[in-house]
Design an enzyme around this catalytic site. Structure first.
Site, PDB file in Angstrom:
ATOM      1  N   HIS A 304       0.821  -1.264  -0.041  1.00 60.34           N
ATOM      2  CA  HIS A 304      -0.016  -0.093   0.157  1.00 60.34           C
ATOM      3  C   HIS A 304       0.853   1.233   0.089  1.00 60.34           C
ATOM      4  CE1 HIS A 304       0.245   0.960   4.385  1.00 60.34           C
ATOM      5  NE2 HIS A 304       0.062  -0.150   4.470  1.00 60.34           N
ATOM      6  N   ASP A 316       6.118   1.034   6.720  1.00 62.27           N
ATOM      7  CA  ASP A 316       4.739   0.722   6.598  1.00 62.27           C
ATOM      8  C   ASP A 316       4.258   1.753   5.712  1.00 62.27           C
ATOM      9  OD1 ASP A 316       2.155  -0.174   6.655  1.00 62.27           O
ATOM     10  OD2 ASP A 316       2.089   0.679   8.718  1.00 62.27           O
ATOM     11  N   GLU A 350      -5.231   2.171   2.521  1.00 63.78           N
ATOM     12  CA  GLU A 350      -5.152   0.677   3.751  1.00 63.78           C
ATOM     13  C   GLU A 350      -5.320   0.981   5.055  1.00 63.78           C
ATOM     14  OE1 GLU A 350      -3.476  -2.331   5.883  1.00 63.78           O
ATOM     15  OE2 GLU A 350      -2.807  -0.164   5.673  1.00 63.78           O
ATOM     16  N   GLU A 351      -4.754   2.085   5.406  1.00 59.85           N
ATOM     17  CA  GLU A 351      -4.552   2.357   6.896  1.00 59.85           C
ATOM     18  C   GLU A 351      -6.094   2.601   7.647  1.00 59.85           C
ATOM     19  OE1 GLU A 351      -2.097   1.617   8.638  1.00 59.85           O
ATOM     20  OE2 GLU A 351      -0.236   1.846   7.451  1.00 59.85           O
ATOM     21  N   ASP A 378       3.007  -6.228   3.462  1.00 61.45           N
ATOM     22  CA  ASP A 378       2.707  -5.416   4.509  1.00 61.45           C
ATOM     23  C   ASP A 378       3.078  -5.620   5.835  1.00 61.45           C
ATOM     24  OD1 ASP A 378       1.809  -2.857   5.591  1.00 61.45           O
ATOM     25  OD2 ASP A 378      -0.519  -3.628   5.496  1.00 61.45           O
ATOM     26  N   HIS A 448       3.790   3.047  12.627  1.00 64.42           N
ATOM     27  CA  HIS A 448       2.847   4.134  12.955  1.00 64.42           C
ATOM     28  C   HIS A 448       3.559   5.359  13.862  1.00 64.42           C
ATOM     29  CE1 HIS A 448      -0.885   1.775  12.151  1.00 64.42           C
ATOM     30  NE2 HIS A 448       0.057   1.381  10.935  1.00 64.42           N
TER      31      HIS A 448
END
Length: 485
Positions: A304, A316, A350-351, A378, A448
């Site tokens: 992604h 990520d 995606e998130e 991912d 994140h």
């Protein structure tokens, strides 16, 4: 007996032969059952040998792909591409200008690489963080490192100043529900594993709101911290009042828990400008090498393109996006063209729960019988450990042969069960799926956070991931038959 004599006269067969045939017809047994079973077993064994032999025939081309990625002209290319991309664009949250720029960047870059590229429009959530801060003012002054959670509402302009209730579980919150009214609930839940502990980030705000809390501060979903809060998406429960929610560092969650255990009163002031805007226009980015024999059949590889609005989104999922591009580049550079189409999809949104991928599935599921294999990276692009696979037992047997081709990079293990938000709908519908298992012990350290930067990445490890991704995708796309469902 008279009827047999008459038949002997009509057919010309000896009378004794007709008696024998008559007796045999009355027998309800199979005279040679072992021979039938042996024949079936032999057939299965032959089929297995045929698959093994067919896949083994790709040993030379697989070595060419691996050598180009790990030792040849393409060495470190996926790493350089990722560095150029993330250094130029930065983080790429859903609905942002940066994500728009990222999509344009990748469209141009893959087009210049000689691939067939197009964009497929989708709608994605648009959440804006704004300014945010938190400070403990009682029993002493201390700034708290926070990151608001995706889709959270903001506080009033003056903020929220309230006493804190510290709990370690949803169960404890229910037991102490009467104490939560008008307070900021701090969740200091221990990290067990991501899939389990993430429930506090996802549902903590609504659970606290049900018992009258005015805001929540949630211990970041990570096993390790250097005063580093982790963001992520959260979901408000329908019909429950929406309250502001953010994650705090492990250190501050444990500090307030210790203070609460001593019976100290804790007061925190929280300010968040977060807001949700109308859904924004975005795109899934698609690049292909068309199959020479069955262009309508597809092996899909993906990562992604969006990230959170902190760090660079290198791990990520910039790495997963880049090796999915690199796989096509390696195959193109070697002049290879498989029977089926190789399709790279760089997902958007995606998130927020696989928003772009869900819309892609809705658009393309009409052709689901032509999707041979769906793959997603991912979980980082650290050193590869194994290929994870979900499919029928027969497909599993094929993939066990395919991973043997990865012996030059010592990654011949096939694990049961693939994972990936963006390919989950396809797998649920019966399409075989694969994901990359890497040495991910550090993944949730940076996940994140502001720490998700190029510093996390290693060029050699990305070479190995690219080699695995390209080899598996090419071989499956070029086999005579699709993977059995």
């Amino acid at each position: 007996m008279n009827s047999l004599k008459m038949m002997a006269q009509k057919t010309g067969l000896p009378f004794i032969s007709l008696i024998f045939l008559s007796m045999l017809s009355l027998c309800n047994c199979n005279p040679h059952p072992p021979l039938v079973i042996d024949s079936m077993a032999a057939s299965n064994q032959t089929a297995k040998k045929d698959i093994a032999a067919e896949v083994a025939g790709y040993a030379d081309v697989s070595k060419m792909i691996i050598d180009l990625a790990v030792f040849g002209a393409a060495q470190n290319r996926s790493y350089r591409r990722l560095a150029d991309f993330t250094d130029t664009i930065g983080n790429r949250v859903s609905g942002s200008h940066n994500l728009d720029m990222a999509i344009k960047y990748m469209y141009n870059a893959m087009s210049q690489d000689g691939l067939d590229v197009h964009l497929e429009p989708v709608k994605v959530p648009h959440w804006v963080r704004g300014k945010e801060s938190a400070e403990m003012i009682v029993p002493r002054a201390k700034n708290l490192a926070i990151l608001g959670l995706g889709s959270s509402v903001g506080t009033p302009p003056e903020g929220i100043k309230a006493e804190v209730l510290v709990v370690e579980s949803f169960e404890e919150l229910k037991l102490r529900a009467s104490e939560a009214v008008g307070r900021i609930v701090v969740f200091n839940q221990p990290f067990v594993k991501y899939g389990e502990t993430v429930a506090y980030r996802s549902h903590g705000a609504s659970e606290a709101s049900k018992v009258g809390a005015v805001a929540t501060l949630i211990r970041s979903i990570t096993p390790y911290s250097i005063n580093s809060p982790h963001t992520g998406h959260q979901d408000y429960q329908e019909g429950v009042k929406q309250i502001p929610t953010a994650c705090i560092a492990i250190e501050d969650a444990e500090l307030m828990w210790r203070m609460a255990q001593r019976g100290q009163k804790i007061i925190v002031r929280l300010q968040m400008e977060a807001k949700n805007l109308p859904d924004a226009d975005s795109f899934n980015t698609v690049a292909e090498i068309k199959g020479w024999q069955h262009p309508e059949q597809v092996v899909l590889i993906s990562g992604h393109l969006d990230s959170w609005d902190v760090g660079q989104g290198a791990m990520d999922d910039g790495g997963g996006a880049m090796i999915s591009w690199e796989a096509l580049s390696l195959i193109k550079d070697l002049g290879l063209r498989p029977r089926r189409t190789l399709r790279t999809v760089l997902w958007t949104g995606e998130e927020q729960g696989g928003i772009g991928a869900a819309q892609y599935y809705s658009l393309h599921k009409v052709n689901i019988s032509n999707f041979d294999l769906v793959m997603e990276s991912d979980a980082g692009t650290f050193a590869p450990v194994a290929l994870q696979f979900k499919g029928s037992e027969a497909a599993q047997k094929v993939m066990e042969e395919v991973v043997k081709l990865l012996a030059p990079i010592n990654t011949t293990k096939l694990e049961t069960g693939a994972d990936g938000t963006d390919i989950s709908l396809w797998m649920q519908a019966g399409v075989p799926g694969a994901s990359l298992h890497v040495a991910d012990s550090r993944y949730f350290w940076f996940h994140h956070t502001e720490g998700d930067t190029m510093t996390v990445q290693d060029p050699r490890e990305m070479n190995l991931c690219s080699a695995l991704w390209a080899t598996v995708a090419y071989v499956v796309a070029d086999l005579e038959d699709m993977l059995p469902r």
